[in-house]
Write an enzyme that holds these catalytic residues in place. Structure first.
Site, PDB file in Angstrom:
ATOM      1  N   GLU A  58       0.803  -1.226   0.000  1.00  0.00           N
ATOM      2  CA  GLU A  58       0.000   0.000   0.000  1.00  0.00           C
ATOM      3  C   GLU A  58       0.840   1.283   0.000  1.00  0.00           C
ATOM      4  O   GLU A  58       0.396   2.326   0.452  1.00  0.00           O
ATOM      5  CB  GLU A  58      -0.977   0.009   1.183  1.00  0.00           C
ATOM      6  CG  GLU A  58      -1.944  -1.165   1.152  1.00  0.00           C
ATOM      7  CD  GLU A  58      -2.910  -1.158   2.322  1.00  0.00           C
ATOM      8  OE1 GLU A  58      -3.272  -0.068   2.781  1.00  0.00           O
ATOM      9  OE2 GLU A  58      -3.297  -2.247   2.778  1.00  0.00           O
ATOM     10  N   THR A  63       0.267   2.041  -8.505  1.00  0.00           N
ATOM     11  CA  THR A  63      -0.226   3.286  -9.099  1.00  0.00           C
ATOM     12  C   THR A  63       0.861   3.936  -9.945  1.00  0.00           C
ATOM     13  O   THR A  63       0.583   4.495 -11.015  1.00  0.00           O
ATOM     14  CB  THR A  63      -0.691   4.266  -7.996  1.00  0.00           C
ATOM     15  OG1 THR A  63      -1.628   3.604  -7.155  1.00  0.00           O
ATOM     16  CG2 THR A  63      -1.355   5.491  -8.607  1.00  0.00           C
ATOM     17  N   ARG A 194      -7.787  -0.269  -6.238  1.00  0.00           N
ATOM     18  CA  ARG A 194      -6.796  -1.084  -5.532  1.00  0.00           C
ATOM     19  C   ARG A 194      -6.940  -2.536  -5.943  1.00  0.00           C
ATOM     20  O   ARG A 194      -7.987  -3.145  -5.749  1.00  0.00           O
ATOM     21  CB  ARG A 194      -6.974  -0.942  -4.023  1.00  0.00           C
ATOM     22  CG  ARG A 194      -6.753   0.460  -3.512  1.00  0.00           C
ATOM     23  CD  ARG A 194      -6.966   0.537  -2.013  1.00  0.00           C
ATOM     24  NE  ARG A 194      -6.011  -0.301  -1.281  1.00  0.00           N
ATOM     25  CZ  ARG A 194      -6.145  -0.608   0.006  1.00  0.00           C
ATOM     26  NH1 ARG A 194      -7.194  -0.187   0.685  1.00  0.00           N
ATOM     27  NH2 ARG A 194      -5.226  -1.350   0.605  1.00  0.00           N
ATOM     28  N   ASP A 216       8.036  -4.594 -10.703  1.00  0.00           N
ATOM     29  CA  ASP A 216       7.234  -4.287  -9.517  1.00  0.00           C
ATOM     30  C   ASP A 216       6.905  -5.594  -8.808  1.00  0.00           C
ATOM     31  O   ASP A 216       6.353  -6.514  -9.402  1.00  0.00           O
ATOM     32  CB  ASP A 216       5.941  -3.556  -9.937  1.00  0.00           C
ATOM     33  CG  ASP A 216       4.988  -3.333  -8.773  1.00  0.00           C
ATOM     34  OD1 ASP A 216       5.471  -3.269  -7.623  1.00  0.00           O
ATOM     35  OD2 ASP A 216       3.775  -3.220  -9.011  1.00  0.00           O
ATOM     36  N   GLN A 220       3.645  -7.163   0.211  1.00  0.00           N
ATOM     37  CA  GLN A 220       3.319  -7.921   1.410  1.00  0.00           C
ATOM     38  C   GLN A 220       4.521  -8.762   1.834  1.00  0.00           C
ATOM     39  O   GLN A 220       5.327  -9.178   1.007  1.00  0.00           O
ATOM     40  CB  GLN A 220       2.110  -8.845   1.161  1.00  0.00           C
ATOM     41  CG  GLN A 220       0.803  -8.112   0.915  1.00  0.00           C
ATOM     42  CD  GLN A 220       0.684  -7.578  -0.493  1.00  0.00           C
ATOM     43  OE1 GLN A 220       1.478  -7.921  -1.361  1.00  0.00           O
ATOM     44  NE2 GLN A 220      -0.291  -6.730  -0.723  1.00  0.00           N
TER      45      GLN A 220
END
Length: 370
Positions: A58, A63, A194, A216, A220
């Protein structure tokens, strides 16, 4: 008859010899072509700048990947935009569920008791789309009624107290457009939706006649073991931090502060011998949310970071303090820092231009860019 047989046998032997020679010649040509293709591919790969993008969950990495597609890869096609529709509608439904649950935590009641049935409808809903991929009418009606409720709006405004996701208010404010029949997502919608990143996503783009390849990886903890497979041949490491996460804890481990987790992870990367010759780039992301918390929500930095001694509402001083916390992780190598808002295309374009310029200027040792 015997003489004819010998003549035919001789002709077959002659033809067979020519055929073998032709096959050998063709095989040699094919081998040379393969070697040439491999050499050309190796030369092209030699000039590719490989960037590994890391960061905790997050932080806004996905993005940024979407922004690169918009800025450097001709954006999203109409069909690609439509493909995000189920995820956007699911985000809207999930966000409303989080607000309704958050109302219990904050002890906020519905402003209109008639909306109790709509709240029950949303909380029990597991599927918001019909077979035609349109929002189910009763779900759309319930969402609209709830967003018009004063209690729901009050709880949504205090979403930071129960970790409402960053994009919830955006989707709520655009609800009438999103729940309308035949809704088609915009770039802004796609930037805010998301979708959890699993595995490794590779994005290739070209800028200033240089090819860049960005990797990317999911942020987590369970995804981080996959980072090891990306270390080889990396020229630059882009680490993304959610600047606004200083006041929240990890969902995976509620006792751990989100910013502290990012700091420890970044520190371990800076001391990793695999990155000794790798350029370090730091994106301090979500500056818009950071500013909102510092200026308007009373979430002053000193409440969460005891080392901060600056003025409460000084956004710049607070941001620079967090940046300095990361800078000390690499005392011998420069860290190229940029304050970013991943949902702002103009802001990201400026940051990317500076990163690209810096990488080209550095003339990384393993490639020839100049």
């Amino acid at each position: 008859m015997v003489q004819i047989f010998h003549i035919l046998k001789f002709c077959l032997r002659l033809y067979s010899g020519k055929d073998i020679k032709e096959e050998k010649r063709e095989a040699k040509l094919q081998s040379s072509k393969i070697e040439q293709d491999l050499c050309e591919h190796a030369q092209v790969e030699k000039n590719v700048v490989r960037i590994l993008m890391l960061g905790t969950a997050e932080s806004g990495k996905t993005t940024l990947v979407k922004q690169i597609k918009i800025i450097h890869c001709n954006g999203f096609s109409k069909q690609e935009l439509i493909s995000f529709k189920p995820a956007i509608l699911d985000n809207l439904l999930t966000s409303m569920k989080m607000v309704l649950l958050g109302m219990g935590t904050l002890r906020i009641d519905l402003g209109n008791k008639e909306n109790t049935k709509h709240a029950a409808c949303i909380l029990s809903c597991s599927q918001c789309l019909g077979g035609d991929q349109e929002l189910l009418p009763f779900v759309a009606h319930a969402l609209c009624a709830l967003w018009g409720d004063q209690g729901v709006r009050a709880a949504a405004a205090r979403g930071y107290e129960y970790e409402l996701n960053d994009s919830a208010l955006y989707f709520f404010k655009n609800m009438s457009r999103i729940i309308a029949p035949h809704y088609s997502p915009t770039d802004a919608d796609v930037l805010r939706v998301r979708v959890r990143t699993c595995g490794i996503i590779e994005t290739q783009f070209q800028a200033n006649k240089t090819v860049f390849r960005l990797y990317d990886v999911g942020g987590q903890r369970s995804e981080r073991r996959k980072w090891l497979s990306c270390f080889d041949g990396i020229h630059a490491l882009l680490f993304v931090v959610a600047l606004s996460c200083y006041d929240i804890t990890l969902k995976e481990t509620p006792s751990v502060n989100h910013l502290q987790e990012s700091l420890e992870l970044f520190s371990s990367i800076c001391t990793n011998t695999m990155f000794q010759r790798t350029s370090l780039i730091l994106f301090l992301n979500k500056t818009d949310l950071f500013q909102e918390k510092i200026l308007n929500l009373g979430r002053h930095l000193r409440f969460y970071i005891s080392s901060y001694k600056g003025v409460d509402c000084d956004v710049d001083a607070a941001a620079q303090h967090v940046a300095a916390m990361f800078s000390v992780c690499s005392p011998r190598k420069p860290i190229y820092q940029h304050f970013t808002t991943a949902t702002d295309t103009t802001n990201i374009q400026i940051a990317l231009d500076m990163v690209i310029h810096q990488l080209v200027k550095n003339n990384l040792e393993t490639i020839q860019l100049l």
